[in-house]
Design a protein around this motif. Structure first.
Motif, short mmCIF file in Angstrom:
data_model
loop_
_atom_site.label_atom_id
_atom_site.label_comp_id
_atom_site.label_asym_id
_atom_site.label_seq_id
_atom_site.Cartn_x
_atom_site.Cartn_y
_atom_site.Cartn_z
N ALA A 208 31.92 50.63 24.26
CA ALA A 208 32.44 51.58 25.05
C ALA A 208 34.12 51.36 25.13
CB ALA A 208 31.79 51.57 26.46
N ASP A 209 34.61 52.65 25.53
CA ASP A 209 36.05 52.75 25.76
C ASP A 209 36.26 52.27 27.21
OD1 ASP A 209 38.79 53.11 25.93
OD2 ASP A 209 38.78 55.28 25.82
N VAL A 210 36.71 50.97 27.75
CA VAL A 210 36.44 50.39 29.07
C VAL A 210 37.84 50.50 29.64
CG1 VAL A 210 36.04 48.42 30.09
CG2 VAL A 210 34.53 48.95 28.43
N TYR A 211 37.80 50.93 30.87
CA TYR A 211 39.33 50.91 31.77
C TYR A 211 38.64 50.04 33.09
CZ TYR A 211 40.44 54.62 28.59
OH TYR A 211 40.86 55.13 27.46
N LEU A 212 39.39 48.74 33.18
CA LEU A 212 39.04 47.95 34.00
C LEU A 212 40.26 47.93 35.26
CD1 LEU A 212 38.24 45.31 35.52
CD2 LEU A 212 39.41 44.06 33.47
N VAL A 213 39.66 48.33 36.25
CA VAL A 213 40.65 48.58 37.44
C VAL A 213 40.75 47.29 38.25
CG1 VAL A 213 41.06 50.31 39.61
CG2 VAL A 213 40.15 51.23 37.27
N GLN A 214 41.99 46.79 38.30
CA GLN A 214 42.21 45.44 39.16
C GLN A 214 43.46 45.39 39.45
OE1 GLN A 214 40.20 43.62 40.87
NE2 GLN A 214 41.03 41.31 40.51
N PRO A 215 43.98 45.91 40.59
CA PRO A 215 45.52 45.37 41.00
C PRO A 215 45.60 43.92 41.18
CG PRO A 215 44.33 46.63 42.76
CD PRO A 215 43.34 46.65 41.77
N THR A 216 46.82 43.40 41.17
CA THR A 216 46.83 41.99 41.30
C THR A 216 47.90 41.73 42.51
OG1 THR A 216 48.64 42.17 39.84
CG2 THR A 216 46.40 41.48 39.01
N GLY A 217 47.52 42.20 43.54
CA GLY A 217 48.11 42.18 44.85
C GLY A 217 47.49 40.74 45.57
N PRO A 218 47.87 40.32 46.96
CA PRO A 218 47.47 39.38 47.65
C PRO A 218 46.16 39.35 47.77
CG PRO A 218 49.66 40.31 48.74
CD PRO A 218 48.83 41.21 47.83
N PRO A 219 45.44 38.19 47.52
CA PRO A 219 45.99 36.88 46.96
C PRO A 219 46.25 37.01 45.42
CG PRO A 219 43.87 36.41 47.47
CD PRO A 219 43.89 37.85 48.01
N VAL A 220 47.35 37.02 45.09
CA VAL A 220 47.99 37.26 43.79
C VAL A 220 47.04 36.48 42.66
CG1 VAL A 220 50.10 37.37 42.16
CG2 VAL A 220 49.89 38.35 44.40
N ASN A 221 47.34 35.23 42.86
CA ASN A 221 46.80 34.39 41.85
C ASN A 221 45.31 34.53 41.53
OD1 ASN A 221 49.25 33.34 41.53
ND2 ASN A 221 48.86 31.84 42.87
N GLU A 222 44.45 34.74 42.53
CA GLU A 222 42.97 35.01 42.52
C GLU A 222 42.75 36.18 41.74
OE1 GLU A 222 39.32 35.24 45.21
OE2 GLU A 222 40.65 33.95 45.99
N HIS A 223 43.44 37.18 41.94
CA HIS A 223 43.45 38.38 41.68
C HIS A 223 43.68 38.55 40.16
CE1 HIS A 223 42.89 40.47 45.75
NE2 HIS A 223 41.71 40.07 45.55
N VAL A 224 44.80 37.75 39.80
CA VAL A 224 45.15 37.53 38.27
C VAL A 224 44.04 36.96 37.60
CG1 VAL A 224 46.75 36.46 36.62
CG2 VAL A 224 47.58 37.84 38.77
N MET A 225 43.66 35.80 38.04
CA MET A 225 42.42 35.11 37.42
C MET A 225 41.20 35.78 37.08
SD MET A 225 42.49 32.27 35.76
CE MET A 225 41.25 31.65 34.88
N GLU A 226 40.92 36.70 38.23
CA GLU A 226 39.68 37.50 38.26
C GLU A 226 39.67 38.56 37.11
OE1 GLU A 226 37.45 40.84 40.80
OE2 GLU A 226 38.23 39.29 41.79
N LEU A 227 40.93 39.23 36.82
CA LEU A 227 41.36 40.00 35.87
C LEU A 227 41.03 39.48 34.50
CD1 LEU A 227 42.15 42.85 34.90
CD2 LEU A 227 44.66 42.00 35.66
#
Length: 311
Positions: free
Chosen positions: A49-68
């Motif tokens: 598939a052509d995948v679009y992963l939606v995930q802003p990296t706002g607070p808590p920034v580090n956790e959301h970056v790692m999840e992304l």
């Protein structure tokens, strides 16, 4: 290729709204959390598939970056044919240069990590600096929510209104708003004392008796906006002030600083989830139609043109 939307946990409401705008639903994904805080995302239904992963990296920034990063790797290992990271708010974008020896350039580190994890393209909305495109190893589509916010501001702007840049870095942004609203521009010259403390020094432009519309790309602690509003009112701007920013982080004492009668309306987008019970005079403008339009065009290999930032 079939289009697929994958939603991270940072802003699931936005991901669902984007998917709805594309007449689909986010695919099945689960982010497990171990007792020691490790994340284990699992993604299904994206092979080929052509995948679009939606995930802003706002607070808590580090956790959301790692999840992304882990979600990107999960999509790659699940056999996605093409992976685009849709990051409406890009954390670490303010760390774009070294202020002293030994300091990391966080924006470059995160950009490299996204490419290494599997992102083949990056979509962002009004990043803090356009230098993001230059340091990123994969193509970057920098969308702008300025027309969306300007449309909402047009309903509030009086004939005597003036668009105000709260610091030198926001001048080009203010000029884009002013062009859309057919209004003049003023500038606040500020001095940052600490990460949360700002002093507004001098105002360039005539605001006496005018409705001030303060614009910025993001509001974090609210220090810059607070200092600008105080200076504008001291110099004769007609209260209350209107404020607009693409990204509303509102961390630490932001709500206390920006609450009260000095600000009539505070317009932000849904690039980050907002607290409906907040005491702030918030108006939320959705970026879902903008993101859905961009994703549809990218899926069809069409140019984005009018959706992009033009500097």
């Amino acid at each position: 290729m079939t289009l697929r939307i994958v939603a991270g946990t940072a802003n699931q409401a936005l991901a669902r709204a984007v998917a709805a705008g594309l007449y689909t639903e986010p695919v099945s994904s689960v982010v497990e959390r171990f007792p020691d805080s490790e994340l284990r995302p699992v993604v299904d239904g994206v092979r080929g598939a052509d995948v679009y992963l939606v995930q802003p990296t706002g607070p808590p920034v580090n956790e959301h970056v790692m999840e992304l990063l882990l979600l990107l790797d999960g999509c790659r290992r699940a056999g996605a044919a093409r992976i685009t990271a849709v990051v409406p708010y890009f954390g670490y974008a303010r760390q774009d240069r070294r202020g002293r020896a030994g300091e990391a350039i966080g924006m470059r580190v995160v950009a490299d990590a996204l490419a290494s994890a599997g992102a083949q393209r990056l979509v962002v909305v009004d990043p803090h600096t356009v230098a993001l495109e230059a340091v990123c190893a994969v193509p970057v589509e920098m969308l702008t929510a300025v027309p969306v916010l300007a449309g909402a501001l047009a309903e509030r702007a009086r004939g005597d209104a003036i668009v105000v840049a709260p610091d030198l870095g926001a001048v080009k942004l203010a000029e884009r708003y002013a062009a859309l609203l057919s209004l003049p521009v003023a500038l606040v010259r500020k001095t940052r004392l600490t990460g949360t403390s700002v002093v507004a020094g001098k105002l360039v432009g005539d605001v006496v008796g005018r409705q001030a519309i303060v614009v910025d790309d993001m509001i974090s602690t609210g220090g810059t906006i607070e200092a600008a509003v105080e200076l504008l009112l001291e110099d004769g701007a007609a209260p209350p002030v209107v404020v607009a920013a693409t990204h509303g982080l509102f961390v630490e004492a932001a709500a206390k600083r920006l609450g009260g009668s000095r600000i009539q309306s505070l317009l932000v987008t849904d690039s980050l989830p907002q607290d409906a019970s907040s005491a702030l005079p918030l108006q939320i403008c959705s970026t879902a139609p903008l993101l859905a339009d961009a994703i549809a065009r990218l899926h069809r290999d069409e140019p984005l043109g009018d959706l992009l930032i033009h500097t």
